[in-house]
Design an enzyme around this catalytic site. Structure first.
Site, PDB file in Angstrom:
ATOM      1  N   HIS A 165       2.466  12.688  -1.344  1.00 47.42           N
ATOM      2  CA  HIS A 165       1.959  13.188  -0.398  1.00 47.42           C
ATOM      3  C   HIS A 165       1.816  13.412   0.996  1.00 47.42           C
ATOM      4  O   HIS A 165       1.534  14.540   1.467  1.00 47.42           O
ATOM      5  CB  HIS A 165       0.018  12.454  -0.526  1.00 47.42           C
ATOM      6  CG  HIS A 165      -0.911  12.938   0.284  1.00 47.42           C
ATOM      7  ND1 HIS A 165      -1.383  13.958  -0.677  1.00 47.42           N
ATOM      8  CD2 HIS A 165      -1.752  12.992   1.130  1.00 47.42           C
ATOM      9  CE1 HIS A 165      -2.296  14.549  -0.283  1.00 47.42           C
ATOM     10  NE2 HIS A 165      -1.969  14.016   0.959  1.00 47.42           N
ATOM     11  N   ARG A 213     -15.637  -2.252  -9.987  1.00 40.28           N
ATOM     12  CA  ARG A 213     -15.403  -2.076  -8.139  1.00 40.28           C
ATOM     13  C   ARG A 213     -14.358  -3.732  -7.851  1.00 40.28           C
ATOM     14  O   ARG A 213     -14.209  -4.456  -8.520  1.00 40.28           O
ATOM     15  CB  ARG A 213     -16.903  -2.104  -7.891  1.00 40.28           C
ATOM     16  CG  ARG A 213     -17.193  -0.811  -8.173  1.00 40.28           C
ATOM     17  CD  ARG A 213     -18.564  -1.060  -7.288  1.00 40.28           C
ATOM     18  NE  ARG A 213     -18.520  -0.609  -5.667  1.00 40.28           N
ATOM     19  CZ  ARG A 213     -18.755  -0.554  -4.623  1.00 40.28           C
ATOM     20  NH1 ARG A 213     -19.854  -0.740  -4.876  1.00 40.28           N
ATOM     21  NH2 ARG A 213     -18.458  -0.204  -3.075  1.00 40.28           N
ATOM     22  N   TYR A 226     -15.240   7.530   9.980  1.00 41.81           N
ATOM     23  CA  TYR A 226     -15.322   6.127   9.463  1.00 41.81           C
ATOM     24  C   TYR A 226     -14.590   4.877   9.903  1.00 41.81           C
ATOM     25  O   TYR A 226     -14.379   3.551   9.989  1.00 41.81           O
ATOM     26  CB  TYR A 226     -15.317   6.542   7.535  1.00 41.81           C
ATOM     27  CG  TYR A 226     -15.867   5.312   7.194  1.00 41.81           C
ATOM     28  CD1 TYR A 226     -17.166   4.544   6.864  1.00 41.81           C
ATOM     29  CD2 TYR A 226     -14.568   4.215   6.857  1.00 41.81           C
ATOM     30  CE1 TYR A 226     -17.095   3.070   6.249  1.00 41.81           C
ATOM     31  CE2 TYR A 226     -14.614   3.338   6.132  1.00 41.81           C
ATOM     32  CZ  TYR A 226     -16.193   2.987   5.320  1.00 41.81           C
ATOM     33  OH  TYR A 226     -16.736   1.381   4.936  1.00 41.81           O
ATOM     34  N   THR A 267     -15.838   9.267  -0.926  1.00 44.65           N
ATOM     35  CA  THR A 267     -15.203   9.671  -2.175  1.00 44.65           C
ATOM     36  C   THR A 267     -16.089  11.196  -2.744  1.00 44.65           C
ATOM     37  O   THR A 267     -15.359  11.677  -3.254  1.00 44.65           O
ATOM     38  CB  THR A 267     -15.311   8.136  -3.280  1.00 44.65           C
ATOM     39  OG1 THR A 267     -14.229   7.285  -3.405  1.00 44.65           O
ATOM     40  CG2 THR A 267     -14.708   8.707  -5.051  1.00 44.65           C
ATOM     41  N   GLN A 302       0.712  -1.246  -0.034  1.00 46.49           N
ATOM     42  CA  GLN A 302       0.169   0.005   0.116  1.00 46.49           C
ATOM     43  C   GLN A 302       1.098   1.525   0.074  1.00 46.49           C
ATOM     44  O   GLN A 302       0.389   2.577  -0.437  1.00 46.49           O
ATOM     45  CB  GLN A 302      -0.956   0.021   1.169  1.00 46.49           C
ATOM     46  CG  GLN A 302      -1.433  -1.284   1.401  1.00 46.49           C
ATOM     47  CD  GLN A 302      -2.606  -1.786   0.524  1.00 46.49           C
ATOM     48  OE1 GLN A 302      -3.030  -0.542  -0.194  1.00 46.49           O
ATOM     49  NE2 GLN A 302      -2.712  -2.605  -0.126  1.00 46.49           N
ATOM     50  N   HIS A 315       1.666   7.508  -2.302  1.00 42.97           N
ATOM     51  CA  HIS A 315       1.167   7.662  -0.897  1.00 42.97           C
ATOM     52  C   HIS A 315       2.244   8.517  -0.294  1.00 42.97           C
ATOM     53  O   HIS A 315       1.926   9.490   0.788  1.00 42.97           O
ATOM     54  CB  HIS A 315       1.228   6.608  -0.694  1.00 42.97           C
ATOM     55  CG  HIS A 315       0.914   6.381   0.779  1.00 42.97           C
ATOM     56  ND1 HIS A 315      -0.139   6.164   1.397  1.00 42.97           N
ATOM     57  CD2 HIS A 315       1.988   5.986   2.041  1.00 42.97           C
ATOM     58  CE1 HIS A 315       0.228   5.952   2.634  1.00 42.97           C
ATOM     59  NE2 HIS A 315       1.606   6.085   3.480  1.00 42.97           N
ATOM     60  N   LYS A 344     -19.872   3.990   2.926  1.00 45.37           N
ATOM     61  CA  LYS A 344     -18.327   4.006   2.332  1.00 45.37           C
ATOM     62  C   LYS A 344     -18.227   4.901   1.174  1.00 45.37           C
ATOM     63  O   LYS A 344     -17.254   5.201   0.697  1.00 45.37           O
ATOM     64  CB  LYS A 344     -17.663   2.524   2.574  1.00 45.37           C
ATOM     65  CG  LYS A 344     -18.422   0.930   1.748  1.00 45.37           C
ATOM     66  CD  LYS A 344     -17.894   0.061   1.867  1.00 45.37           C
ATOM     67  CE  LYS A 344     -18.835  -0.766   1.094  1.00 45.37           C
ATOM     68  NZ  LYS A 344     -18.191  -2.413   0.768  1.00 45.37           N
TER      69      LYS A 344
END
Length: 314
Positions: free
Chosen positions: A149, A266, A187, A208, A141, A146, A204
């Protein structure tokens, strides 16, 4: 040659120190860019090199309880930051249009400066998201995007809070971002609490959507500058950078929304997906603001493939 380069760096460093606003000079991590840059370099090295090697021959840690406390603490912290932004201008004296950089020392301005510094510090606390990845051996991940940022955001905010600590309309995006983080960390706190809370996580998909709304609101607000003839904002560079940031991330997350929820690409559920405790179940996955939640455990994910709409199982 080397001496000249070192001398130039020292001169530039002294120049920067002289530009630090007196109102933030005594705050932690504000006296020089060296301290925060060193911390962020250490973060990058730990994320991509030191941490994975330390965990190579160790079992993944189970950190659910710690992550519940962490996530809910971030809810409270970000909520407090939003409150401070509102009470120091955005909910009191600001027009929400051409709000200029304030160079005064009145109590409300000093409160706004403190709110901006708290937001800056929150970005360092969020580095723990990656630490949890490493300790749980979720190295897949920790992508370039990542790490970039999480390291670039606090680095750039040092310059903003140093040069323009009471940034007027330039601080709006920070308040909005903190508000979004209240929702998101809530969340993920529920997600980390275990399967008994899964029935409360039906929303969830809308994380977005919340992110998209954030980028739209920030971009519209900052775009006012380009249509107001009498707005003499003292440092237009901040306006341009904030606008580009909002538009760029809106496009990224719009593409993800299109691929994931409109075209239906998805992440497929798999009955053979093993859980950490050895049991099998369908993975519960969501991506929003670069966060990826799986099997009730919250952790951060800014996967290049996910952000560009290529949703895949990890």
């Amino acid at each position: 040659m080397l001496r000249e380069a070192i001398s130039s760096l020292e001169s530039f460093h002294d120049y920067l120190k002289g530009k630090i606003d007196d109102r933030v000079r005594d705050y932690p991590l504000m006296q020089t860019p060296v301290h925060m840059t060193t911390l962020l370099i250490g973060y990058v090295l730990f994320s991509v090199y030191v941490g994975p090697r330390l965990m190579a021959n160790r079992k993944p840690m189970t950190l659910n309880s710690i992550m519940v406390i962490y996530n809910l603490s971030m809810v409270l912290f970000n909520g407090y930051i939003v409150y401070e932004f509102l009470m120091s201008g955005w909910g009191t004296t600001f027009t929400w249009r051409c709000d200029l950089i304030d160079t005064s020392r009145n109590p409300e301005t000093l409160r706004m400066i403190r709110a901006g510094w708290l937001f800056y510090i929150s970005k360092f606390i969020e580095l723990l998201d990656t630490v949890f990845f490493v300790l749980r051996k979720r190295q897949g991940q920790i992508t370039f995007l990542h790490v970039f940022h999480h390291s670039f955001m606090p680095w750039t905010w040092w310059w903003g809070i140093t040069l323009t600590p009471a940034g007027g309309m330039g601080s709006f995006h920070a308040m909005v971002n903190a508000a979004v983080h209240v929702i998101m960390y809530f969340y993920y706190g529920l997600s980390a609490a275990g399967p008994r809370f899964q029935k409360y996580l039906w929303w969830k998909k809308y994380l977005t959507a919340i992110q998209l709304i954030q980028f739209v609101v920030v971009s519209i607000h900052i775009s006012q500058y380009y249509f107001m003839k009498d707005c003499n904002y003292q440092l237009p560079l901040w306006i341009h950078l904030i606008w580009m940031y909002g538009v760029f991330f809106f496009l990224l997350f719009s593409n993800f929304w299109l691929q994931a929820y409109i075209k239906g690409k998805r992440l497929p559920a798999s009955d053979n997906k093993p859980k950490q405790n050895g049991l099998t179940s369908k993975p519960n996955v969501v991506v929003a603001n670069g966060k990826h939640q799986e099997n009730g455990n919250a952790h951060l994910c800014t996967d290049n493939n996910v952000l560009f709409g290529k949703v895949k199982e990890i």
